[in-house]
Design an enzyme around this catalytic site. Structure first.
Site, PDB file in Angstrom:
ATOM      1  N   MET A  16       0.840  -1.202   0.000  1.00 25.65           N
ATOM      2  CA  MET A  16       0.000   0.000   0.000  1.00 25.65           C
ATOM      3  C   MET A  16       0.873   1.250   0.000  1.00 25.65           C
ATOM      4  O   MET A  16       0.411   2.347   0.313  1.00 25.65           O
ATOM      5  CB  MET A  16      -0.948  -0.009   1.194  1.00 25.65           C
ATOM      6  CG  MET A  16      -1.924  -1.187   1.134  1.00 25.65           C
ATOM      7  SD  MET A  16      -3.437  -0.931   2.052  1.00 25.65           S
ATOM      8  CE  MET A  16      -2.812  -0.745   3.699  1.00 25.65           C
ATOM      9  N   GLY A  17       2.156   1.089  -0.325  1.00 21.28           N
ATOM     10  CA  GLY A  17       3.041   2.238  -0.431  1.00 21.28           C
ATOM     11  C   GLY A  17       3.506   2.757   0.920  1.00 21.28           C
ATOM     12  O   GLY A  17       3.434   2.046   1.923  1.00 21.28           O
ATOM     13  N   HIS A  23       9.111  -3.360   3.528  1.00 19.97           N
ATOM     14  CA  HIS A  23       8.721  -3.585   2.135  1.00 19.97           C
ATOM     15  C   HIS A  23       9.954  -3.894   1.276  1.00 19.97           C
ATOM     16  O   HIS A  23       9.927  -4.801   0.439  1.00 19.97           O
ATOM     17  CB  HIS A  23       8.059  -2.332   1.554  1.00 19.97           C
ATOM     18  CG  HIS A  23       6.805  -1.898   2.223  1.00 19.97           C
ATOM     19  ND1 HIS A  23       6.716  -0.745   2.958  1.00 19.97           N
ATOM     20  CD2 HIS A  23       5.565  -2.458   2.263  1.00 19.97           C
ATOM     21  CE1 HIS A  23       5.475  -0.589   3.411  1.00 19.97           C
ATOM     22  NE2 HIS A  23       4.762  -1.625   3.016  1.00 19.97           N
ATOM     23  N   GLY A 132       4.731 -10.086   4.297  1.00 20.80           N
ATOM     24  CA  GLY A 132       5.468  -9.984   5.556  1.00 20.80           C
ATOM     25  C   GLY A 132       4.746 -10.666   6.701  1.00 20.80           C
ATOM     26  O   GLY A 132       3.513 -10.609   6.808  1.00 20.80           O
ATOM     27  N   GLU A 133       5.536 -11.284   7.580  1.00 17.76           N
ATOM     28  CA  GLU A 133       4.949 -11.969   8.741  1.00 17.76           C
ATOM     29  C   GLU A 133       4.468 -11.005   9.820  1.00 17.76           C
ATOM     30  O   GLU A 133       3.874 -11.435  10.801  1.00 17.76           O
ATOM     31  CB  GLU A 133       5.952 -12.975   9.325  1.00 17.76           C
ATOM     32  CG  GLU A 133       6.104 -14.181   8.413  1.00 17.76           C
ATOM     33  CD  GLU A 133       7.064 -15.220   8.937  1.00 17.76           C
ATOM     34  OE1 GLU A 133       8.022 -14.845   9.647  1.00 17.76           O
ATOM     35  OE2 GLU A 133       6.864 -16.409   8.624  1.00 17.76           O
ATOM     36  N   LYS A 134       4.711  -9.705   9.648  1.00 23.82           N
ATOM     37  CA  LYS A 134       4.082  -8.748  10.572  1.00 23.82           C
ATOM     38  C   LYS A 134       2.565  -8.942  10.489  1.00 23.82           C
ATOM     39  O   LYS A 134       1.860  -8.872  11.482  1.00 23.82           O
ATOM     40  CB  LYS A 134       4.449  -7.311  10.219  1.00 23.82           C
ATOM     41  CG  LYS A 134       3.817  -6.317  11.191  1.00 23.82           C
ATOM     42  CD  LYS A 134       4.338  -4.925  10.982  1.00 23.82           C
ATOM     43  CE  LYS A 134       3.649  -4.233   9.841  1.00 23.82           C
ATOM     44  NZ  LYS A 134       2.251  -3.844  10.168  1.00 23.82           N
ATOM     45  N   VAL A 161      10.707  -6.982   9.729  1.00 22.94           N
ATOM     46  CA  VAL A 161      11.845  -6.061   9.852  1.00 22.94           C
ATOM     47  C   VAL A 161      11.485  -5.018  10.911  1.00 22.94           C
ATOM     48  O   VAL A 161      10.371  -4.475  10.902  1.00 22.94           O
ATOM     49  CB  VAL A 161      12.157  -5.392   8.503  1.00 22.94           C
ATOM     50  CG1 VAL A 161      13.286  -4.379   8.648  1.00 22.94           C
ATOM     51  CG2 VAL A 161      12.515  -6.446   7.463  1.00 22.94           C
ATOM     52  N   SER A 170       6.276  -0.123  10.045  1.00 20.26           N
ATOM     53  CA  SER A 170       4.922  -0.027   9.518  1.00 20.26           C
ATOM     54  C   SER A 170       4.758   1.353   8.896  1.00 20.26           C
ATOM     55  O   SER A 170       5.313   2.337   9.402  1.00 20.26           O
ATOM     56  CB  SER A 170       3.912  -0.198  10.664  1.00 20.26           C
ATOM     57  OG  SER A 170       2.632   0.243  10.255  1.00 20.26           O
ATOM     58  N   ARG A 172       2.227   3.026   9.124  1.00 14.29           N
ATOM     59  CA  ARG A 172       1.498   3.826  10.112  1.00 14.29           C
ATOM     60  C   ARG A 172       2.429   4.450  11.147  1.00 14.29           C
ATOM     61  O   ARG A 172       2.055   5.391  11.837  1.00 14.29           O
ATOM     62  CB  ARG A 172       0.421   2.988  10.809  1.00 14.29           C
ATOM     63  CG  ARG A 172      -0.749   2.651   9.908  1.00 14.29           C
ATOM     64  CD  ARG A 172      -1.850   1.930  10.661  1.00 14.29           C
ATOM     65  NE  ARG A 172      -3.001   1.666   9.825  1.00 14.29           N
ATOM     66  CZ  ARG A 172      -3.146   0.614   9.035  1.00 14.29           C
ATOM     67  NH1 ARG A 172      -2.180  -0.290   8.973  1.00 14.29           N
ATOM     68  NH2 ARG A 172      -4.233   0.449   8.295  1.00 14.29           N
TER      69      ARG A 172
HETATM   70  P1  AMP Z   1       1.371  -2.864   3.487  1.00 14.61           P
HETATM   71  O1  AMP Z   1       1.951  -1.807   2.577  1.00 14.61           O
HETATM   72  O2  AMP Z   1       1.290  -2.456   4.906  1.00 14.61           O
HETATM   73  O3  AMP Z   1       0.096  -3.450   2.944  1.00 14.61           O
HETATM   74  O4  AMP Z   1       2.425  -4.036   3.463  1.00 14.61           O
HETATM   75  C1  AMP Z   1       2.815  -4.651   2.263  1.00 14.61           C
HETATM   76  C2  AMP Z   1       3.547  -5.903   2.595  1.00 14.61           C
HETATM   77  O5  AMP Z   1       4.726  -5.582   3.354  1.00 14.61           O
HETATM   78  C3  AMP Z   1       2.721  -6.868   3.444  1.00 14.61           C
HETATM   79  O6  AMP Z   1       2.954  -8.193   3.011  1.00 14.61           O
HETATM   80  C4  AMP Z   1       3.266  -6.623   4.820  1.00 14.61           C
HETATM   81  O7  AMP Z   1       3.135  -7.738   5.682  1.00 14.61           O
HETATM   82  C5  AMP Z   1       4.729  -6.360   4.525  1.00 14.61           C
HETATM   83  N1  AMP Z   1       5.340  -5.636   5.635  1.00 14.61           N
HETATM   84  C6  AMP Z   1       4.892  -4.509   6.229  1.00 14.61           C
HETATM   85  N2  AMP Z   1       5.673  -4.175   7.272  1.00 14.61           N
HETATM   86  C7  AMP Z   1       6.639  -5.119   7.344  1.00 14.61           C
HETATM   87  C8  AMP Z   1       7.740  -5.340   8.215  1.00 14.61           C
HETATM   88  N3  AMP Z   1       8.015  -4.525   9.228  1.00 14.61           N
HETATM   89  N4  AMP Z   1       8.528  -6.419   7.991  1.00 14.61           N
HETATM   90  C9  AMP Z   1       8.252  -7.269   6.966  1.00 14.61           C
HETATM   91  N5  AMP Z   1       7.233  -7.113   6.108  1.00 14.61           N
HETATM   92  C10 AMP Z   1       6.432  -6.059   6.296  1.00 14.61           C
END
Ligand code: AMP
Length: 262
Positions: A16-17, A23, A132-134, A161, A170, A172
């Site tokens: 989601m950028g 990422h 990501g496993e977050k 990470v 994150s 956020r």
């Molecule tokens: P998002 O942009 O938040 O939708 O995240 C995109 C992808 O990046 C998703 O698969 C998340 O799980 C991954 N992601 C977000 N934060 C982390 C992090 N701190 N470590 C690893 N992967 C992440």
């Protein structure tokens, strides 16, 4: 997009950028394991169950493209109208993995995740898709979506990470004040310290109690769950894998994290 006959492999990283090192670690892994890498950047409105969260979600496309640089071959950043010319109406039943924890706390969230990830994977047809496993529960939901929709992309989980202070990275986090950012590091600290207990009740009591002591924290939930089924765990010894899942409001910002006990 993906040409099986060419024999070249395509790795995809849906995002989601507002990109950060979390990422970028996914993108680098996709780069290392595939001939081509495809990154999508789309703030998916249908997975937000809170209008303010959607409105305030950081959008930094120019900076994202600069950060990706040469590490991806394609960056797809469509508008909402391109992805959803008409509002999506699909209603999925992903079962238990989508109804517990984040599913219970954010009604409709995982349906929205299923809607967008299905579209992206069907359009791009990557060999491997990196997550990501977050967002551990999200990975389970996406696996179930792929099974139900017969999507053949391999779902690849990637480790969390963290910031140097331990906070899970994150998008956020950008909305946290300096002080909130430092305070938020307590989430990971408390989860790590909870590993000293071997009994489910003691772990939950410790985490809930410690989170309650941190000014500015409001616990949404802490849940011990089986790492495969995501069902609640009360007897640690009865499960092969047990994880702890937490959601905390730091001020008005909702942060999630998890920890592996066994
Ligand atoms: P998002 O942009 O938040 O939708 O995240 C995109 C992808 O990046 C998703 O698969 C998340 O799980 C991954 N992601 C977000 N934060 C982390 C992090 N701190 N470590 C690893 N992967 C992440």
């Amino acid at each position: 997009m993906c040409d099986a006959a060419s024999g070249r492999t395509l790795g995809m990283v849906p995002t989601m950028g507002a990109l950060h090192e979390g990422h970028l670690s996914l993108i680098r892994r996709a780069r290392a394991e595939n001939d081509s890498v495809y990154v999508s950047i789309f703030v998916n409105p249908v997975q937000f169950n809170n209008a303010e969260d959607l409105e305030k979600y950081p959008r930094t496309l120019d900076e994202d493209v600069r950060l990706i640089g040469d590490s991806a071959d394609y960056v797809f950043a469509p508008s909402v109208e391109e992805v959803f010319p008409v509002p999506p109406t699909e209603v999925y039943d992903f079962g238990t993995v989508a109804s517990v924890m984040e599913g219970a706390s954010r009604p409709g969230h995982f349906n929205g995740v299923g809607v967008i990830v299905r579209r992206l994977l069907e359009w791009v047809r990557p060999h491997k898709a990196y997550f990501g496993e977050k967002d551990y529960q999200q990975i389970a939901v996406i696996r179930e979506m792929c099974r139900q929709c017969r999507i053949l992309s391999e779902v690849i989980p990637c480790p969390i990470v963290r910031e140097p202070n331990g906070l899970a990275m994150s998008s956020r986090n950008r909305r946290l004040s300096r002080e909130e950012f430092e305070t938020a590091a307590n989430i990971h600290r408390i989860l790590e310290e909870s590993k000293q207990f071997s009994n489910a009740g003691e772990i939950s009591h410790f985490v809930e109690n410690e989170i309650g002591k941190v000014p500015g924290f409001k616990l949404d939930y802490f849940q011990l769950a089986d790492s495969a089924t995501l069902l609640p765990v009360t007897d640690m010894a009865a499960h092969e894998g047990v994880m702890g899942f937490i959601t905390v409001y730091v001020g008005s910002i909702r942060l999630i994290d998890n920890v592996c006990y066994r």
